[in-house]
Design a protein around this motif. Structure first.
Motif, short mmCIF file in Angstrom:
data_model
loop_
_atom_site.label_atom_id
_atom_site.label_comp_id
_atom_site.label_asym_id
_atom_site.label_seq_id
_atom_site.Cartn_x
_atom_site.Cartn_y
_atom_site.Cartn_z
N PRO A 27 14.10 -19.31 -20.81
CA PRO A 27 14.88 -19.87 -19.71
C PRO A 27 15.45 -18.87 -18.71
CG PRO A 27 16.10 -20.00 -21.77
CD PRO A 27 14.72 -19.54 -22.12
N VAL A 28 15.32 -17.58 -18.97
CA VAL A 28 15.83 -16.59 -18.00
C VAL A 28 14.84 -16.33 -16.87
CG1 VAL A 28 17.33 -15.46 -19.67
CG2 VAL A 28 15.00 -14.60 -19.31
N VAL A 29 13.63 -16.85 -16.98
CA VAL A 29 12.64 -16.71 -15.91
C VAL A 29 12.22 -18.09 -15.42
CG1 VAL A 29 11.74 -14.45 -16.57
CG2 VAL A 29 10.75 -16.49 -17.58
N SER A 30 11.92 -18.15 -14.14
CA SER A 30 11.47 -19.42 -13.56
C SER A 30 9.95 -19.53 -13.68
CB SER A 30 11.89 -19.51 -12.09
OG SER A 30 11.10 -18.62 -11.31
N VAL A 31 9.48 -20.73 -13.38
CA VAL A 31 8.03 -20.94 -13.40
C VAL A 31 7.34 -20.15 -12.29
CG1 VAL A 31 8.14 -23.16 -14.60
CG2 VAL A 31 8.24 -23.11 -12.10
N THR A 32 8.08 -19.81 -11.23
CA THR A 32 7.50 -18.96 -10.20
C THR A 32 7.52 -17.49 -10.64
OG1 THR A 32 9.59 -18.85 -8.98
CG2 THR A 32 8.00 -20.53 -8.29
N ASP A 33 8.58 -17.07 -11.34
CA ASP A 33 8.66 -15.70 -11.87
C ASP A 33 7.45 -15.39 -12.76
OD1 ASP A 33 11.14 -14.85 -10.80
OD2 ASP A 33 12.23 -15.73 -12.47
N ASP A 95 7.77 -8.96 -10.17
CA ASP A 95 8.56 -7.79 -10.56
C ASP A 95 9.93 -8.23 -11.07
OD1 ASP A 95 6.47 -6.11 -9.86
OD2 ASP A 95 7.28 -5.67 -7.87
N GLY A 96 10.55 -9.18 -10.38
CA GLY A 96 11.84 -9.70 -10.84
C GLY A 96 11.73 -10.37 -12.19
N GLY A 97 10.64 -11.10 -12.39
CA GLY A 97 10.40 -11.75 -13.68
C GLY A 97 10.24 -10.73 -14.80
N ARG A 98 9.54 -9.64 -14.52
CA ARG A 98 9.37 -8.57 -15.51
C ARG A 98 10.73 -7.98 -15.92
NH1 ARG A 98 4.00 -7.05 -15.85
NH2 ARG A 98 2.76 -8.04 -14.23
N GLU A 99 11.59 -7.77 -14.95
CA GLU A 99 12.92 -7.22 -15.26
C GLU A 99 13.76 -8.21 -16.06
OE1 GLU A 99 14.07 -4.12 -15.13
OE2 GLU A 99 12.00 -3.72 -14.57
N ARG A 100 13.70 -9.50 -15.70
CA ARG A 100 14.46 -10.51 -16.44
C ARG A 100 13.94 -10.65 -17.87
NH1 ARG A 100 15.15 -11.97 -11.32
NH2 ARG A 100 13.29 -13.19 -10.93
N LEU A 101 12.61 -10.56 -18.05
CA LEU A 101 12.05 -10.60 -19.40
C LEU A 101 12.57 -9.43 -20.22
CD1 LEU A 101 8.33 -11.54 -18.67
CD2 LEU A 101 10.00 -12.95 -19.90
N ARG A 102 12.52 -8.24 -19.63
CA ARG A 102 12.97 -7.03 -20.33
C ARG A 102 14.45 -7.15 -20.73
NH1 ARG A 102 11.05 -3.71 -16.91
NH2 ARG A 102 9.15 -3.25 -18.03
N PRO A 108 7.47 -7.01 -21.09
CA PRO A 108 6.36 -7.48 -20.27
C PRO A 108 5.26 -6.42 -20.25
CG PRO A 108 8.07 -6.61 -18.87
CD PRO A 108 8.59 -6.53 -20.28
N PRO A 109 4.02 -6.82 -20.13
CA PRO A 109 2.96 -5.82 -20.01
C PRO A 109 3.07 -5.13 -18.66
CG PRO A 109 2.06 -8.00 -19.69
CD PRO A 109 3.49 -8.18 -20.08
N PRO A 110 2.63 -3.90 -18.58
CA PRO A 110 2.68 -3.22 -17.28
C PRO A 110 1.74 -3.89 -16.29
CG PRO A 110 1.50 -1.89 -18.90
CD PRO A 110 2.06 -3.07 -19.62
N LYS A 111 2.05 -3.79 -15.01
CA LYS A 111 1.17 -4.34 -13.99
C LYS A 111 -0.21 -3.71 -14.11
CE LYS A 111 3.45 -6.61 -10.55
NZ LYS A 111 3.48 -7.24 -9.37
N GLY A 112 -1.23 -4.52 -13.95
CA GLY A 112 -2.60 -4.04 -14.04
C GLY A 112 -3.14 -4.02 -15.45
N ALA A 113 -2.29 -4.35 -16.44
CA ALA A 113 -2.74 -4.30 -17.84
C ALA A 113 -3.82 -5.34 -18.11
CB ALA A 113 -1.56 -4.51 -18.78
N ALA A 114 -3.81 -6.44 -17.37
CA ALA A 114 -4.80 -7.49 -17.62
C ALA A 114 -6.21 -7.03 -17.30
CB ALA A 114 -4.46 -8.73 -16.79
N ALA A 115 -6.34 -6.05 -16.44
CA ALA A 115 -7.66 -5.56 -16.07
C ALA A 115 -8.24 -4.59 -17.10
CB ALA A 115 -7.60 -4.87 -14.70
N ARG A 116 -7.39 -4.12 -18.00
CA ARG A 116 -7.84 -3.16 -19.01
C ARG A 116 -8.30 -3.88 -20.28
NH1 ARG A 116 -2.40 -0.60 -18.75
NH2 ARG A 116 -2.26 -0.24 -16.55
N SER A 117 -8.97 -3.15 -21.11
CA SER A 117 -9.44 -3.69 -22.38
C SER A 117 -8.26 -3.90 -23.32
CB SER A 117 -10.42 -2.70 -23.02
OG SER A 117 -10.63 -3.01 -24.37
N PHE A 118 -8.33 -4.97 -24.13
CA PHE A 118 -7.30 -5.20 -25.14
C PHE A 118 -7.22 -4.04 -26.12
CE2 PHE A 118 -7.87 -9.68 -23.95
CZ PHE A 118 -6.55 -10.03 -23.78
#
Length: 164
Positions: A27-33, A95-102, A108-118
């Motif tokens: 609940p600390v992040v919105s659906v847009t975050d 970016d705001g969502g990443r900070e609220r998650l933290r 949160p995974p770092p930006k660009g992590a989705a493009a890398r191999s698991f």
């Protein structure tokens, strides 16, 4: 009767409204975050959403929360549609969502992590002490889209969004 059309002001209003709709599991992040809201279609009017993964049990709750917010704002003619392609990616978290998650204790995974191999996924940064001396404990965390990790320095367990 002409179909309803959304102008730029209406689209901005809807996006602002959706920025206040919390994710039902975090609940600390919105659906847009979280990047679940893909966008707004003007004709016919619709909010386009993509769940964090196909089969996410929170999808119905997210749709219902968005519908309630739209109805309360007098936007009953705006549909809510699920779009599965392209699939959601952790790169869509703001970016705001990443900070609220933290701040909430979820790494949160770092930006660009989705493009890398698991397999080449870097260690998670502990949301408590910011240490990168962490290890995955279980590929399955509190929800299917997160994995359980622990910090080797402060010894705290934490969830991390799976990179995808």
């Amino acid at each position: 009767m002409a179909p309803a059309v959304l102008d730029d002001a209406a689209i901005d209003r809807i996006m602002a409204l959706l920025g206040e709709v919390p994710d039902p599991e975090i609940p600390v992040v919105s659906v847009t975050d979280l990047g679940i809201v893909r966008g707004i279609r003007a004709v016919p009017p619709a909010v386009m959403i993509t769940p964090t993964y196909t089969g996410c049990p929170a999808t119905l709750a997210i749709e219902a929360s968005i519908r309630i917010a739209l109805d309360a704002a007098g936007l009953r003619d705006v549909a809510v549609e699920t779009v599965l392609s392209p699939p959601w990616t952790t790169d869509w978290i703001s970016d705001g969502g990443r900070e609220r998650l933290r701040a909430y204790g979820i790494a949160p995974p770092p930006k660009g992590a989705a493009a890398r191999s698991f397999k080449a996924e870097p260690p998670a940064e502990c949301p408590q002490c910011r240490s990168s001396r962490t290890q995955e404990v279980s590929r399955f965390g509190s929800t299917p889209c997160k994995a359980l990790w622990r910090c080797l320095d402060c010894h705290e367990p934490f969830d991390r969004f799976k990179c995808h």
